[in-house]
Design an enzyme around this catalytic site. Structure first.
Site, PDB file in Angstrom:
ATOM      1  N   HIS A   1     -11.487  35.593  -7.123  1.00 50.28           N
ATOM      2  CA  HIS A   1     -11.781  34.197  -7.438  1.00 50.28           C
ATOM      3  C   HIS A   1     -12.191  33.369  -6.130  1.00 50.28           C
ATOM      4  O   HIS A   1     -11.472  33.328  -5.375  1.00 50.28           O
ATOM      5  CB  HIS A   1     -10.707  33.524  -8.055  1.00 50.28           C
ATOM      6  CG  HIS A   1     -10.084  34.402  -9.135  1.00 50.28           C
ATOM      7  ND1 HIS A   1     -10.538  34.491 -10.383  1.00 50.28           N
ATOM      8  CD2 HIS A   1      -8.795  34.804  -9.163  1.00 50.28           C
ATOM      9  CE1 HIS A   1      -9.686  35.410 -11.259  1.00 50.28           C
ATOM     10  NE2 HIS A   1      -8.729  35.463 -10.590  1.00 50.28           N
TER      11      HIS A   1
ATOM     12  N   SER B   1     -16.722  36.637  -6.821  1.00 48.27           N
ATOM     13  CA  SER B   1     -15.688  36.452  -7.596  1.00 48.27           C
ATOM     14  C   SER B   1     -15.196  37.447  -8.607  1.00 48.27           C
ATOM     15  O   SER B   1     -16.052  38.310  -8.846  1.00 48.27           O
ATOM     16  CB  SER B   1     -15.885  35.017  -8.341  1.00 48.27           C
ATOM     17  OG  SER B   1     -14.727  34.486  -8.925  1.00 48.27           O
TER      18      SER B   1
ATOM     19  N   SER C   1     -14.631  31.283 -12.418  1.00 49.75           N
ATOM     20  CA  SER C   1     -13.393  30.873 -11.438  1.00 49.75           C
ATOM     21  C   SER C   1     -13.762  30.660 -10.262  1.00 49.75           C
ATOM     22  O   SER C   1     -13.301  29.838  -9.230  1.00 49.75           O
ATOM     23  CB  SER C   1     -12.504  32.066 -11.477  1.00 49.75           C
ATOM     24  OG  SER C   1     -13.150  33.229 -10.683  1.00 49.75           O
TER      25      SER C   1
ATOM     26  N   ASP D   1      -9.335  42.157  -7.082  1.00 46.74           N
ATOM     27  CA  ASP D   1      -8.352  41.499  -7.968  1.00 46.74           C
ATOM     28  C   ASP D   1      -8.873  41.718  -9.332  1.00 46.74           C
ATOM     29  O   ASP D   1      -9.593  41.336  -9.925  1.00 46.74           O
ATOM     30  CB  ASP D   1      -8.487  39.721  -7.557  1.00 46.74           C
ATOM     31  CG  ASP D   1      -7.477  39.006  -8.564  1.00 46.74           C
ATOM     32  OD1 ASP D   1      -7.337  39.584  -9.727  1.00 46.74           O
ATOM     33  OD2 ASP D   1      -7.417  37.777  -8.271  1.00 46.74           O
TER      34      ASP D   1
ATOM     35  N   GLU E   1      -4.768  42.805  -5.959  1.00 45.91           N
ATOM     36  CA  GLU E   1      -4.132  41.736  -6.219  1.00 45.91           C
ATOM     37  C   GLU E   1      -3.378  41.476  -7.356  1.00 45.91           C
ATOM     38  O   GLU E   1      -1.964  40.796  -7.373  1.00 45.91           O
ATOM     39  CB  GLU E   1      -5.085  40.297  -6.318  1.00 45.91           C
ATOM     40  CG  GLU E   1      -4.531  38.899  -6.511  1.00 45.91           C
ATOM     41  CD  GLU E   1      -4.017  38.305  -5.086  1.00 45.91           C
ATOM     42  OE1 GLU E   1      -3.959  38.915  -4.101  1.00 45.91           O
ATOM     43  OE2 GLU E   1      -3.107  37.338  -5.443  1.00 45.91           O
TER      44      GLU E   1
ATOM     45  N   ASN F   1       0.225  42.996  -5.789  1.00 43.48           N
ATOM     46  CA  ASN F   1       0.972  42.444  -6.790  1.00 43.48           C
ATOM     47  C   ASN F   1       2.498  42.600  -6.986  1.00 43.48           C
ATOM     48  O   ASN F   1       3.253  41.624  -7.318  1.00 43.48           O
ATOM     49  CB  ASN F   1       0.132  42.909  -8.091  1.00 43.48           C
ATOM     50  CG  ASN F   1       0.800  42.247  -9.400  1.00 43.48           C
ATOM     51  OD1 ASN F   1       0.705  41.015  -9.450  1.00 43.48           O
ATOM     52  ND2 ASN F   1       1.609  42.739 -10.178  1.00 43.48           N
TER      53      ASN F   1
ATOM     54  N   LYS G   1       4.795  38.041  -4.289  1.00 47.04           N
ATOM     55  CA  LYS G   1       3.331  37.868  -4.881  1.00 47.04           C
ATOM     56  C   LYS G   1       3.846  37.589  -6.393  1.00 47.04           C
ATOM     57  O   LYS G   1       4.075  36.627  -6.858  1.00 47.04           O
ATOM     58  CB  LYS G   1       2.530  38.819  -4.663  1.00 47.04           C
ATOM     59  CG  LYS G   1       1.101  38.683  -5.223  1.00 47.04           C
ATOM     60  CD  LYS G   1       0.913  38.478  -6.435  1.00 47.04           C
ATOM     61  CE  LYS G   1      -0.486  38.131  -7.109  1.00 47.04           C
ATOM     62  NZ  LYS G   1      -0.709  38.319  -8.677  1.00 47.04           N
TER      63      LYS G   1
ATOM     64  N   ASP H   1       3.437  33.854  -7.198  1.00 45.42           N
ATOM     65  CA  ASP H   1       2.069  33.514  -7.777  1.00 45.42           C
ATOM     66  C   ASP H   1       2.223  33.513  -9.133  1.00 45.42           C
ATOM     67  O   ASP H   1       1.780  32.566 -10.057  1.00 45.42           O
ATOM     68  CB  ASP H   1       1.214  34.514  -7.125  1.00 45.42           C
ATOM     69  CG  ASP H   1      -0.342  34.339  -7.555  1.00 45.42           C
ATOM     70  OD1 ASP H   1      -0.575  33.678  -8.448  1.00 45.42           O
ATOM     71  OD2 ASP H   1      -1.218  35.011  -6.747  1.00 45.42           O
ATOM     72  N   ASN H   2       2.579  34.744  -9.726  1.00 43.45           N
ATOM     73  CA  ASN H   2       2.284  34.886 -11.237  1.00 43.45           C
ATOM     74  C   ASN H   2       3.262  33.937 -12.063  1.00 43.45           C
ATOM     75  O   ASN H   2       2.873  33.551 -13.057  1.00 43.45           O
ATOM     76  CB  ASN H   2       2.917  36.347 -11.679  1.00 43.45           C
ATOM     77  CG  ASN H   2       1.903  37.434 -11.095  1.00 43.45           C
ATOM     78  OD1 ASN H   2       1.218  37.055 -10.081  1.00 43.45           O
ATOM     79  ND2 ASN H   2       2.062  38.507 -11.495  1.00 43.45           N
TER      80      ASN H   2
ATOM     81  N   CYS I   1       1.680  29.882 -12.318  1.00 36.75           N
ATOM     82  CA  CYS I   1       1.419  29.592 -13.466  1.00 36.75           C
ATOM     83  C   CYS I   1       2.274  28.437 -14.213  1.00 36.75           C
ATOM     84  O   CYS I   1       1.708  27.638 -14.994  1.00 36.75           O
ATOM     85  CB  CYS I   1       1.458  31.069 -14.527  1.00 36.75           C
ATOM     86  SG  CYS I   1       0.317  32.169 -14.350  1.00 36.75           S
TER      87      CYS I   1
ATOM     88  N   HIS J   1      -5.160  38.432 -17.110  1.00 36.89           N
ATOM     89  CA  HIS J   1      -6.410  38.634 -16.446  1.00 36.89           C
ATOM     90  C   HIS J   1      -7.621  38.668 -17.179  1.00 36.89           C
ATOM     91  O   HIS J   1      -8.491  38.122 -16.744  1.00 36.89           O
ATOM     92  CB  HIS J   1      -6.178  39.816 -15.503  1.00 36.89           C
ATOM     93  CG  HIS J   1      -7.488  39.970 -14.452  1.00 36.89           C
ATOM     94  ND1 HIS J   1      -7.344  39.240 -13.399  1.00 36.89           N
ATOM     95  CD2 HIS J   1      -8.256  40.604 -14.555  1.00 36.89           C
ATOM     96  CE1 HIS J   1      -8.315  39.605 -12.595  1.00 36.89           C
ATOM     97  NE2 HIS J   1      -9.052  40.517 -13.334  1.00 36.89           N
TER      98      HIS J   1
ATOM     99  N   HIS K   1      -4.249  28.511  -9.256  1.00 37.61           N
ATOM    100  CA  HIS K   1      -3.054  28.359  -8.569  1.00 37.61           C
ATOM    101  C   HIS K   1      -3.260  27.507  -7.373  1.00 37.61           C
ATOM    102  O   HIS K   1      -4.074  27.411  -6.685  1.00 37.61           O
ATOM    103  CB  HIS K   1      -2.444  29.692  -8.467  1.00 37.61           C
ATOM    104  CG  HIS K   1      -1.953  30.093  -9.475  1.00 37.61           C
ATOM    105  ND1 HIS K   1      -1.241  31.693  -9.617  1.00 37.61           N
ATOM    106  CD2 HIS K   1      -1.980  29.963 -10.796  1.00 37.61           C
ATOM    107  CE1 HIS K   1      -1.109  32.006 -10.680  1.00 37.61           C
ATOM    108  NE2 HIS K   1      -1.340  31.193 -11.594  1.00 37.61           N
TER     109      HIS K   1
ATOM    110  N   SER L   1       0.674  34.962  -1.843  1.00 35.47           N
ATOM    111  CA  SER L   1      -0.052  36.215  -2.062  1.00 35.47           C
ATOM    112  C   SER L   1      -0.904  36.729  -1.019  1.00 35.47           C
ATOM    113  O   SER L   1      -1.124  37.761  -0.644  1.00 35.47           O
ATOM    114  CB  SER L   1      -0.769  35.824  -3.373  1.00 35.47           C
ATOM    115  OG  SER L   1      -0.038  35.370  -4.410  1.00 35.47           O
TER     116      SER L   1
ATOM    117  N   GLN M   1      -1.996  39.871   1.342  1.00 38.74           N
ATOM    118  CA  GLN M   1      -3.306  40.625   1.400  1.00 38.74           C
ATOM    119  C   GLN M   1      -3.569  40.741   2.786  1.00 38.74           C
ATOM    120  O   GLN M   1      -4.000  42.066   3.261  1.00 38.74           O
ATOM    121  CB  GLN M   1      -4.208  39.727   0.677  1.00 38.74           C
ATOM    122  CG  GLN M   1      -4.355  39.729  -0.638  1.00 38.74           C
ATOM    123  CD  GLN M   1      -4.717  41.150  -1.264  1.00 38.74           C
ATOM    124  OE1 GLN M   1      -5.158  41.946  -0.622  1.00 38.74           O
ATOM    125  NE2 GLN M   1      -5.102  41.053  -2.444  1.00 38.74           N
TER     126      GLN M   1
END
Lengths: 485, 485, 485, 485
Positions: free
Chosen positions: D63, D86, D91, D140, D206, D231, D236, D240-241, D245, D351, D404, D412, D416
């Site tokens: 993204h 992306s 996104s 990703d 990701e 991930n 992460k 992140d998840n 969210c 996703h 996010h 995250s 990486q």
């Protein structure tokens, strides 16, 4: 700035909006909002066929949003002839303004008015093309009411000795404009505001700030018309102020800054209804929240909810996000901002923009202003640290997002419609004197009841026996006047 | 049942408690509670040396707990001579009763009184050994006030035509006892209650239920004394009722049943201050909560907090825990219980025990009662399913746990002390008529302020300029009377 | 202390409990608990008729509570012959112990054992009257496993050169007792533990602390038997440790101290599963919570949930309640307690009592100990301030309340039953070596599934197509081994 | 559609973005984001001077947002030469794309790509102007990885017998495009993908969906390169998840629909990390939430948090907002939508866009599509009721809001950068085979540690003695591999 020009549609209805081509988009959003505003739609169903406002001239000064459009169109569905302006220079949603201007009412409002334009719009809103003025007024914050009262006052002085209002007599830049506007009007019609006030049946006021002004006028004996305090309906102040802000504060913060709220430290000035909603939303999002209060009762409530209670000085250097909700002034001064950490975010969700010392900030020696996007500015102090100010210190939820959501505004606005009906239906009965009134409890309960089915909520019914045991009518009202909810 | 006997200590002070040997343990817990009751301790500091109640006779009918002990001893520290009973047959903490009886005041209370014993205690509490009665009364639920008013009424009737009260004239088993007690007294002194009422300066009432009775008497014109409604001090109803129950409902449930609340479905009848605290605590513990309401405003508040709003019928078969908080009667009937799932738990946290139909349950054809432990019974229906009833339908937080914690009771009881001071100090000023009053806002704010330092909370101070801008004194009161908090 | 004596019932079954007259009450509570333990009851239904443990000797060292009674009686319902002791000197519920001792199994446990009595009970639990020992072991914290391994070690040393274990070789008062006990046994049977270990098929271990010991032994190559790590079943550690403590921490605090949690400042040492539950419960009750962590990942989780993350030093003087959850030692030292505020409350909810420096506190020069009630002591420092220590530094939820509620223990204990079945069914297959194993994911999922219907929860089912799309069997297991939930 | 054309800046760097004039605005937002991404900035400080990626070609398909810009510029700050596209057609934030294209790297991305454009961008991203390809890949969802693997597969087939990929062999419209693109490339260079794969050192992936694809390839033995599963770093997936969210779901809902969440009923399909964050945010906002789960363990977790657990069928007619988070397909079918209530809102935050049956909806007989605003469509069924679909079934938080927030993406993306460093530094060591790896725990902990100071969080330090007691290094890693956090 040049003075704006009034436009007219084919039917001759006046308006001044940003962009009429957004009317279709506005209409789509208004259609969607209707489904979320069950109280207003129920008013159309209940009263529409009777046309209680048939031919009645109604002026409104209240954020010209999609939700307000549903209010306006409820008033017109009940027969009213409506003119409208916004009560905040940044709060108009231009697509909503366009849709209403095209389809329903005379609108004078756009996002990003100058202060001069703002008062020009207010004046237009009150001036019918036939020279008459409104019979009913819906106000938010009391600016339209103020203009009328200041106008009448100036005309009285002028009548005595031809003294004109003097804009240079005040330091307040906005009040300078008001005085200038009245002064200029006096030369054309020295009875304009006096006649207007005489024909005005009453005003219903939306918010804490405007209500305070009304009570002050009542105390001073200067109130010219009956007023209904809509703000203090339970279904207004305990819903719109609290739950509305709980929704729209994070919304405004996220749209303006995209900052992650979780883990951050947030300072909320004030723990009234607005502050309660704000603090709750920040806690729910995972922030650590400090609340400042002057009132020990509200402070103790904040303690019971797990908030730290401390004055701003104690957390100035460590806080990520500062929110003012007080309805008071001089809450965050330029000097305070000079001591904050880099990229501290500052926003106001109280009615007026004087909670944050914008003037002092702009005037700070050596300050630089970096506009990030509309309603989001970074002010960089000479020492290199910057603070991010939302909506230029005005209501961030309206400036940076879309204000409160439709459902909660339906509660507030259904109170408005009911208040307007009260004022109008009782205009000759003498029931309402030149004082400030709140709606009777059974109407407050009615507003709530109209919003329950949408949420699949089912009430329990009192048996006769139970009603008699607690000594209330089985259909309400259910609580004594002093009940706090 | 044989009538209990009054006992006396060496000094001649009367008492009747369960077990004097628990006095040391009670004293230890009272010592600890003092540290959690900063408002009461501040009253001792502020007023102790002046001895405002010096020699004043004060009677109290209020749950005889550790916290109440600190209240009683605050009153005696200010000079009062105190007699006390509990206002609930299950709510006495015997160690607290013993400590106070040993050290401070005349106590007539124990956990698990019969109804006859309960009213005997109430009578003792009001009867000084010298034949006089109280000059001030602290009441909770209004039973002591009721006894006095019923006594006076009966004496008036008797004075006319020698008619005695007739216990068989009522179906209410408790009222039968009251009438019997008054009848028996009439033969000894036909002016007892009339004299007592004449010398009584006033009453301060603790709770919603008692306050309702007072307003009903005020409306009916039968109120014999000035009354201060302590319940509706903000620092009482919005704290004790709400935050107190938020604490003590899970406490009571856990002590009585050890049930895991997370994952369970809970039904809360009523979403007033008590219901709000109860529903919040169950949600916080991970339950799914359904709220029942008759009042659409409270119902809409419940919606905004994420609760399902529905009548009990809709969830009767699927709910694990039922809690009544209404202050009304006949909320859960025996028939309802017959349809619940096996081991459904039923508890009441409203003032009176008529929210749950205990009489109907006990009278149910073929029902079996299994006592699990004190205050926890399983009633087994003929079809084999059982329901678990807490505290025999009385206040479960007091019956199954220790009631509200000290800190929140300190808020309530500081209001009591201040109300008693008001009544006493103004006894000759004519300020208080035979009506119901609430405390003025500055005293309410004072109560809150006394509790902030314990929580490390620091108030923000208004500048003169800010105070003038919002038109309040810089030191408060800060809010209009109608403000809801 | 004199050594306790084993008693026998009519059938000859041995026991030693506090008070056999509490057996009826215990039975009532066990009956109620069964309704809250659907996983265990489902095991009885599924496996009862097959009698998989017929005649198998099973020993358990695990808090002898009502919930454990349901576990024990599930094992006996599957055919096992069970002996039991508690794994904590304060955690036994005497009525549960009595009921089980009377009806089902050989129990050696009472609330408030001395350390000597504790290890005597452990020894009894492992010693069948016929001289044999257990074929299966259920352990919690690893004390029974430790005793066996230390016994074997000592017998090996003794076999070489007749060296006896020397209690004076250790400073640890508890380990002194263990060594003494083994030493005394050696004189009677120098192969006792060796034979016992040889006949032992395996152990299933309940908690983090015991699991750590097992992995340490596995790493050191000294593990004598296969072990199943029940703690790290998701349905154990993410439920019992987290949701169990979220329930039982406030329960223990309220029963022990009646303190109002709202408004207080709470310090939680450790943000693992236990700490997460504890911190969540305190926040939910309205406290301000500071978390201490050594692990940056857990610390960042705490931040995201809105907790302040700081070492204890930073909040030592301002905190009202201190809770240790670390599984480590020396978390709160006597010196720390000497700096706390008056009446600070200190409790441990980690497995062992060495998180709080009780020895240092008791030895503090001039300290005074005031026992308030069982499991609640106030230690008064010479400067006059006191701290309130719960359960003498042992698990406060078991010492001051009743531990975790039945429902969440059903998750844990169903894992125990399944683990025991695995060990026993595979005893000859070689599937389990002398290593530590976790249960396969499909059994973990099964445990969860057995608990859903009680909560009215309904699963969604994968279609074949969906199962194939995410490449799992349609009936599970649904997640890869590394999934964290 | 005509094929887009690659543009070049003065330096010759290629790009294709929407509007280069937004670059200044993008740069401002990137500057602000840097202050919220302490992990990435710390990487620049720690590794910048060593230039570990000096001259290394890095391609990324992820993204193209403001946050990703900070990632890209961290990679270039460490010496890399970067090309980017992306991984989702909606996104891209066009101002971020413009700023990076102008200042830093070759970007091929804009908001609202067609599927053909999307794959064109992916291809450009992998194709260096000198004919070479990337040495490192950041992916990703795995589309770039898929293209390479499908390309190699096709070239192998082609090498055998000149068979070209046949787009008509698949029903999947997107895969048709992939096959067409590979087919067209084969005619120009039949070894393009093979050469590219040979020079590729590894990929760091990701998200859950891409990781699943990698493990499937590993199992099938077809994985051509080492892969690091970013991930499943705790920092992460659990941040992140979940927390990402929790932030971006309400953000997306509010920006797209302005709907009041309080009081509404919300359905969340899936209670993994993403579903946990979504359900928590909706509950926190005052909604009633029903969760659907296939996995009994996750379902039981949902129960413990107070959610109703039920399949979608049970709540289809009463739910206001439906959110899919499963990573699976066919969660909400057109037929389901035909039964929803009017103006039900439907959004996906998993996703891929196949969680919602967009194809079925568009193909529904007589359906009408009303575009309200970008990424917000109302589909009106022939019976007159409409449903509001967000972002055309794609990730609503990226389509309707800005994805996010920076802080959580910093966690995250720091993973990486660290993963890319691992792959590159170990490119010749043989440490990483053609398998899927997670980062070692000490690196995971490092990522967390880099983010604590920004939140004023202070770690507690283990003493040597404590570290030895729990048998971990005093500086970590602190947990066993199986620990679940």
């Amino acid at each position: 700035m040049s003075t704006p020009t009034v436009e007219k549609d084919k039917s001759g209805r006046q308006f001044k909006v940003k962009d009429m081509s957004q009317a279709d988009f506005g209409r789509l959003e208004i259609d969607l909002a209707e489904a979320e505003m069950p109280g207003l739609m129920a008013c159309r169903t209940e009263f529409g066929s009777q046309q209680p406002f048939k031919g009645t001239r109604v002026a409104g000064s209240l954020h010209m949003t999609v939700q307000t459009a549903v209010l306006i169109e409820t008033m017109t569905a009940l027969g009213a002839e409506v003119r409208w302006c916004s009560c905040n220079i940044f709060s108009t949603q231009d697509h909503a303004a366009a849709a209403v201007a095209r389809d329903t009412a005379a609108v004078f409002a756009w996002k990003g008015e100058t202060l001069e334009e703002y008062w020009w719009c207010t004046e237009q809103c009150l001036a019918w093309p036939d020279g008459s003025g409104p019979q009913l007024l819906i106000d938010d914050g009391g600016d339209a009411t103020l203009l009328i009262h200041e106008g009448v006052k100036a005309e009285e002085v002028y009548a005595k000795d031809k003294t004109l209002p003097d804009p240079s007599s005040t330091d307040n830049p906005e009040f300078k404009i008001v005085l200038g506007l009245i002064r200029d009007g006096l030369s054309k019609d020295s009875q304009k505001w006096t006649k207007l006030a005489k024909n005005l049946v009453g005003v219903s006021e939306e918010t804490t700030t405007g209500v305070k002004r009304l009570y002050d006028m009542q105390t001073a004996g200067t109130l010219l018309i009956p007023a209904i305090n809509v703000n203090d309906s339970v279904t207004k102040s305990k819903f719109d102020n609290n739950y509305g802000c709980r929704h729209s504060l994070p919304d405004g913060l996220m749209r303006a800054t995209d900052i992650m709220i979780a883990g951050k430290s947030v300072f909320v000035a004030g723990y009234g209804d607005v502050g309660k909603g704000c603090a709750a939303s920040m806690k729910a999002a995972g922030a650590r929240v400090t609340v400042a209060e002057i009132d020990p009762i509200c402070a103790l409530q904040a303690c019971m909810e797990g908030f730290t209670v401390a004055p701003m000085e104690d957390v100035l250097a460590t806080t990520d996000i500062f929110i003012t909700t007080t309805g008071n002034k001089d809450i965050i001064m330029a000097k305070d901002m000079s001591k904050m950490k880099n990229n501290a975010i500052i926003g106001n969700i109280g009615h007026f923009d004087n909670e944050i010392d914008m003037a002092g900030l702009i005037a700070w020696q050596g300050i630089k202003r970096q506009n990030i996007k509309p309603q989001c500015d970074r002010f960089i102090f000479p020492d290199g640290h910057g603070v991010i100010v939302l909506a230029e210190g005005r209501l961030l939820n309206l400036g940076c997002a879309t204000g409160h959501p439709s459902f909660v505004m339906s509660c507030s606005f259904t109170n408005q419609v009911i208040a307007q009906l009260e004022l109008w239906n009782e205009r000759n009965s003498g029931r309402y004197e030149k004082k400030v009134y709140v709606l009777p409890k059974h109407l407050d309960e009615k507003v709530a009841a109209l919003h329950l089915p949408k949420l699949n909520a089912k009430l329990t019914k009192l048996t006769k026996d139970q009603a008699s045991y607690i000594n209330v009518p089985a259909t309400g009202p259910f609580k004594p006047a002093h009940y706090r909810y």
